[in-house]
Design a protein around this motif. Sequence first.
Motif, PDB file in Angstrom:
ATOM      1  N   ARG A 131      34.874  37.966  10.642  1.00  0.00           N
ATOM      2  CA  ARG A 131      35.848  36.888  10.827  1.00  0.00           C
ATOM      3  C   ARG A 131      35.157  35.687  11.455  1.00  0.00           C
ATOM      4  NH1 ARG A 131      39.720  38.048  14.791  1.00  0.00           N
ATOM      5  NH2 ARG A 131      38.426  39.719  15.653  1.00  0.00           N
ATOM      6  N   PHE A 132      35.501  34.504  10.993  1.00  0.00           N
ATOM      7  CA  PHE A 132      34.966  33.294  11.616  1.00  0.00           C
ATOM      8  C   PHE A 132      35.930  32.143  11.387  1.00  0.00           C
ATOM      9  CE2 PHE A 132      33.361  33.488   7.305  1.00  0.00           C
ATOM     10  CZ  PHE A 132      33.520  32.199   6.823  1.00  0.00           C
ATOM     11  N   ASP A 133      35.870  31.169  12.296  1.00  0.00           N
ATOM     12  CA  ASP A 133      36.741  29.999  12.146  1.00  0.00           C
ATOM     13  C   ASP A 133      36.192  28.847  12.984  1.00  0.00           C
ATOM     14  OD1 ASP A 133      38.778  28.452  11.250  1.00  0.00           O
ATOM     15  OD2 ASP A 133      40.374  29.443  12.391  1.00  0.00           O
ATOM     16  N   GLN A 134      36.542  27.656  12.561  1.00  0.00           N
ATOM     17  CA  GLN A 134      36.196  26.425  13.281  1.00  0.00           C
ATOM     18  C   GLN A 134      37.427  25.538  13.189  1.00  0.00           C
ATOM     19  OE1 GLN A 134      32.822  25.546  14.367  1.00  0.00           O
ATOM     20  NE2 GLN A 134      33.662  23.756  15.378  1.00  0.00           N
ATOM     21  N   ASN A 135      38.081  25.274  14.320  1.00  0.00           N
ATOM     22  CA  ASN A 135      39.310  24.489  14.275  1.00  0.00           C
ATOM     23  C   ASN A 135      39.378  23.522  15.453  1.00  0.00           C
ATOM     24  OD1 ASN A 135      40.224  26.092  16.521  1.00  0.00           O
ATOM     25  ND2 ASN A 135      40.811  27.695  15.054  1.00  0.00           N
ATOM     26  N   SER A 137      38.950  25.840  18.906  1.00  0.00           N
ATOM     27  CA  SER A 137      38.043  26.978  19.080  1.00  0.00           C
ATOM     28  C   SER A 137      37.018  27.054  17.952  1.00  0.00           C
ATOM     29  CB  SER A 137      38.831  28.301  19.135  1.00  0.00           C
ATOM     30  OG  SER A 137      39.428  28.559  17.873  1.00  0.00           O
ATOM     31  N   ALA A 138      35.954  27.773  18.228  1.00  0.00           N
ATOM     32  CA  ALA A 138      34.951  28.082  17.221  1.00  0.00           C
ATOM     33  C   ALA A 138      34.436  29.477  17.519  1.00  0.00           C
ATOM     34  CB  ALA A 138      33.799  27.071  17.261  1.00  0.00           C
ATOM     35  N   TYR A 139      34.427  30.347  16.522  1.00  0.00           N
ATOM     36  CA  TYR A 139      34.028  31.723  16.807  1.00  0.00           C
ATOM     37  C   TYR A 139      33.600  32.441  15.538  1.00  0.00           C
ATOM     38  CZ  TYR A 139      38.567  33.033  14.846  1.00  0.00           C
ATOM     39  OH  TYR A 139      39.648  33.199  14.007  1.00  0.00           O
ATOM     40  N   TYR A 140      32.929  33.559  15.757  1.00  0.00           N
ATOM     41  CA  TYR A 140      32.704  34.521  14.688  1.00  0.00           C
ATOM     42  C   TYR A 140      32.701  35.919  15.293  1.00  0.00           C
ATOM     43  CZ  TYR A 140      27.810  34.969  16.183  1.00  0.00           C
ATOM     44  OH  TYR A 140      26.666  35.197  16.899  1.00  0.00           O
TER      45      TYR A 140
END
Length: 228
Positions: free
Chosen positions: A152-156, A159-162
């Motif tokens: 799972r990963f996201d950039q919004n 937040s930013a994470y994997y």
Amino acid sequence: METIDAKKTKKGMTPKDVIEMAREAGAQVVDYKFMDLPGTLQHLSYHIDGLKESVFEDGIGFDGSSIRGFQAINESDMLLMPDPETAVMDPCCKTPTLSMFCNIEDPINRKSYSRDSRYVAQKAEKYLIQTGIATQSFFGPEAEFFIFDGVRFDQNQHSAYYYIDSAEGAWNSGRDEKPNLGYKPRYKEGYFPCPPTDSLMEFRTQAMLRMREMGVTIELHHHEVATA
């Protein structure tokens, strides 16, 4: 721009041979594969009824503007030229599927496409022979990869994470889930342990056997150094 004549590069299979092989194998689909500019495999699938000898001469039209690094929208029409020597029944498809790699041509001048990475490799191989540097080129890739149970990963805006996870990871030795046998390769100790620590031996074996069915020579497989 130099063009490689496909007729001169054939050493075995002919279009007629391919059609006969597909018929004998009961193929229902033919899958045409090609490479984009960065080297990612692309494909499109036709019903087997469309496989005629004329396809190998006339090619198969596709939209080059949708492929990374290829054409602009106003010059998007391109041709896939199937290579009969690459024809093989795909052992991984549930539906009997014939697979072939293709070269790419410009539909107007019928020359090989300069940004077709397969054509670039063919030119390099031909140059090697013509210049007398060598008479043959050999490639022995070592495919190293991870197999994850979740990614799972996201950039919004906030937040930013994997997150990556593998049931085989050392960090999961204490997870309260069933089944969890606790056998995990420790960090940097994944080189060559036997099952059950090496939980993916059978997966790799099946991958090796499928590739050998398709004519790829595989010498060995093993777990690498990482935990998972």
